[in-house]
Write a protein that holds these residues in place. Sequence first.
Motif, PDB file in Angstrom:
ATOM      1  N   GLY A  20       0.804  -1.215   0.000  1.00 39.34           N
ATOM      2  CA  GLY A  20       0.000   0.000   0.000  1.00 39.34           C
ATOM      3  C   GLY A  20       0.834   1.261   0.000  1.00 39.34           C
ATOM      4  N   SER A  21       1.743   1.360  -0.965  1.00 37.25           N
ATOM      5  CA  SER A  21       2.617   2.515  -1.114  1.00 37.25           C
ATOM      6  C   SER A  21       3.369   2.365  -2.429  1.00 37.25           C
ATOM      7  CB  SER A  21       3.635   2.576   0.031  1.00 37.25           C
ATOM      8  OG  SER A  21       4.580   3.603  -0.179  1.00 37.25           O
ATOM      9  N   VAL A  49      -2.262   4.336  -1.985  1.00 37.60           N
ATOM     10  CA  VAL A  49      -3.530   4.300  -1.258  1.00 37.60           C
ATOM     11  C   VAL A  49      -3.391   5.194  -0.026  1.00 37.60           C
ATOM     12  CG1 VAL A  49      -4.196   1.973  -2.027  1.00 37.60           C
ATOM     13  CG2 VAL A  49      -2.874   2.246   0.078  1.00 37.60           C
ATOM     14  N   PRO A  50      -4.518   5.706   0.463  1.00 40.23           N
ATOM     15  CA  PRO A  50      -4.443   6.549   1.658  1.00 40.23           C
ATOM     16  C   PRO A  50      -4.186   5.731   2.915  1.00 40.23           C
ATOM     17  CG  PRO A  50      -6.725   6.293   0.959  1.00 40.23           C
ATOM     18  CD  PRO A  50      -5.877   5.619  -0.084  1.00 40.23           C
ATOM     19  N   SER A  51      -3.452   6.347   3.837  1.00 43.06           N
ATOM     20  CA  SER A  51      -3.214   5.703   5.133  1.00 43.06           C
ATOM     21  C   SER A  51      -4.361   5.985   6.098  1.00 43.06           C
ATOM     22  CB  SER A  51      -1.906   6.200   5.743  1.00 43.06           C
ATOM     23  OG  SER A  51      -2.028   7.570   6.110  1.00 43.06           O
ATOM     24  N   GLY A  52      -5.101   7.055   5.842  1.00 49.29           N
ATOM     25  CA  GLY A  52      -6.197   7.416   6.742  1.00 49.29           C
ATOM     26  C   GLY A  52      -5.740   8.016   8.056  1.00 49.29           C
ATOM     27  N   VAL A  53      -4.442   8.299   8.162  1.00 47.64           N
ATOM     28  CA  VAL A  53      -3.900   8.929   9.365  1.00 47.64           C
ATOM     29  C   VAL A  53      -3.096  10.153   8.935  1.00 47.64           C
ATOM     30  CG1 VAL A  53      -3.855   6.759  10.674  1.00 47.64           C
ATOM     31  CG2 VAL A  53      -1.810   7.465   9.412  1.00 47.64           C
ATOM     32  N   SER A  54      -2.551  10.867   9.879  1.00 51.61           N
ATOM     33  CA  SER A  54      -1.733  12.045   9.593  1.00 51.61           C
ATOM     34  C   SER A  54      -0.544  11.675   8.715  1.00 51.61           C
ATOM     35  CB  SER A  54      -1.190  12.641  10.893  1.00 51.61           C
ATOM     36  OG  SER A  54      -2.206  12.856  11.821  1.00 51.61           O
ATOM     37  N   ASP A  55      -0.048  12.647   7.941  1.00 51.48           N
ATOM     38  CA  ASP A  55       1.168  12.416   7.164  1.00 51.48           C
ATOM     39  C   ASP A  55       2.312  11.982   8.072  1.00 51.48           C
ATOM     40  OD1 ASP A  55      -0.084  13.039   4.783  1.00 51.48           O
ATOM     41  OD2 ASP A  55       0.693  15.089   4.713  1.00 51.48           O
ATOM     42  N   GLN A  56       2.329  12.508   9.282  1.00 47.12           N
ATOM     43  CA  GLN A  56       3.311  12.093  10.279  1.00 47.12           C
ATOM     44  C   GLN A  56       2.577  11.570  11.503  1.00 47.12           C
ATOM     45  OE1 GLN A  56       6.920  11.796  10.397  1.00 47.12           O
ATOM     46  NE2 GLN A  56       5.890  10.514  11.885  1.00 47.12           N
ATOM     47  N   PRO A  57       2.327  10.256  11.561  1.00 44.26           N
ATOM     48  CA  PRO A  57       1.681   9.702  12.749  1.00 44.26           C
ATOM     49  C   PRO A  57       2.515   9.998  14.002  1.00 44.26           C
ATOM     50  CG  PRO A  57       1.677   8.111  10.973  1.00 44.26           C
ATOM     51  CD  PRO A  57       2.571   9.230  10.554  1.00 44.26           C
ATOM     52  N   MET A  58       1.846  10.441  15.061  1.00 37.73           N
ATOM     53  CA  MET A  58       2.540  10.896  16.259  1.00 37.73           C
ATOM     54  C   MET A  58       2.381   9.958  17.459  1.00 37.73           C
ATOM     55  SD  MET A  58       4.156  13.633  15.336  1.00 37.73           S
ATOM     56  CE  MET A  58       4.631  14.440  16.870  1.00 37.73           C
ATOM     57  N   THR A  59       1.716   8.818  17.257  1.00 38.28           N
ATOM     58  CA  THR A  59       1.580   7.837  18.342  1.00 38.28           C
ATOM     59  C   THR A  59       1.721   6.438  17.751  1.00 38.28           C
ATOM     60  OG1 THR A  59      -0.810   7.547  18.110  1.00 38.28           O
ATOM     61  CG2 THR A  59      -0.061   9.319  19.607  1.00 38.28           C
ATOM     62  N   GLN A  72      -5.408  -2.688   3.980  1.00 38.79           N
ATOM     63  CA  GLN A  72      -6.813  -2.897   3.631  1.00 38.79           C
ATOM     64  C   GLN A  72      -7.243  -2.051   2.430  1.00 38.79           C
ATOM     65  OE1 GLN A  72      -8.802  -2.598   7.460  1.00 38.79           O
ATOM     66  NE2 GLN A  72      -8.468  -4.786   7.775  1.00 38.79           N
ATOM     67  N   ASN A  73      -6.707  -0.845   2.307  1.00 41.46           N
ATOM     68  CA  ASN A  73      -7.028  -0.030   1.133  1.00 41.46           C
ATOM     69  C   ASN A  73      -6.388  -0.593  -0.135  1.00 41.46           C
ATOM     70  OD1 ASN A  73      -8.713   1.734   2.498  1.00 41.46           O
ATOM     71  ND2 ASN A  73      -7.049   3.132   3.024  1.00 41.46           N
ATOM     72  N   ALA A  74      -5.214  -1.204   0.009  1.00 36.66           N
ATOM     73  CA  ALA A  74      -4.592  -1.879  -1.140  1.00 36.66           C
ATOM     74  C   ALA A  74      -5.450  -3.076  -1.561  1.00 36.66           C
ATOM     75  CB  ALA A  74      -3.174  -2.326  -0.792  1.00 36.66           C
ATOM     76  N   LYS A  75      -6.016  -3.764  -0.579  1.00 33.37           N
ATOM     77  CA  LYS A  75      -6.888  -4.908  -0.870  1.00 33.37           C
ATOM     78  C   LYS A  75      -8.137  -4.457  -1.623  1.00 33.37           C
ATOM     79  CE  LYS A  75      -8.973  -8.917   1.402  1.00 33.37           C
ATOM     80  NZ  LYS A  75      -9.107  -9.624   2.690  1.00 33.37           N
TER      81      LYS A  75
END
Length: 189
Positions: A20-21, A49-59, A72-75
């Motif tokens: 998925g990238s 595909v979108p990650s559905g999270v921030s460009d920089q996940p912080m947690t 799942q978006n790749a699927k």
Amino acid sequence: MNFPKRENLSGYSHQLIVVGSTNPVKIKSAEEAFNLAFDHPFHVSGIAVPSGVSDQPMTAEETWQGARNRAQNAKKAFPEADYWVGIEGGVDEDAHGLYAFAYIYVEDKTGKSGQAQTGTFYLPEPIAELVKQGVELGKADDQFFSQENSKQQGGSVGILTQGKLDRKSYYSQAVLLALIPFIQKDLYK
């Protein structure tokens, strides 16, 4: 994307893995891990595909969710594949500072999944401050170290280890760990 044509999939001898990238480092790390884990040919391609999270996940939780969403978006985008892989890099903070890592999420066509996390490493304070100010880690590295597009090359881990550990090897190990439920099928239902 470099997928076999959908109408040519019947009788296709290689299993298809969709990452998925489109980041070449993520694609190559998945390919390396699958080749280590299994003794048959694979065709590995990436899809945006979108990650559905921030460009920089912080947690850690946001990073894990991004990896799962990517798989799942790749699927959804290419359901004919045999496996879908999500790789998401993120940061989190504890009493010792801001640290970086990635989560891997793998799913097969039966719905079985595997997941793993890379090793973690603490970021130098100047990089950590840029990230806390909202700069994505790869861009912070590029800015601080006067590089260009480092996240599609060695990444933070490569820069900070002076190339002793590159991003592909760093991710490959975690992808292999995420494949344990598929390698040890009888132990993971």
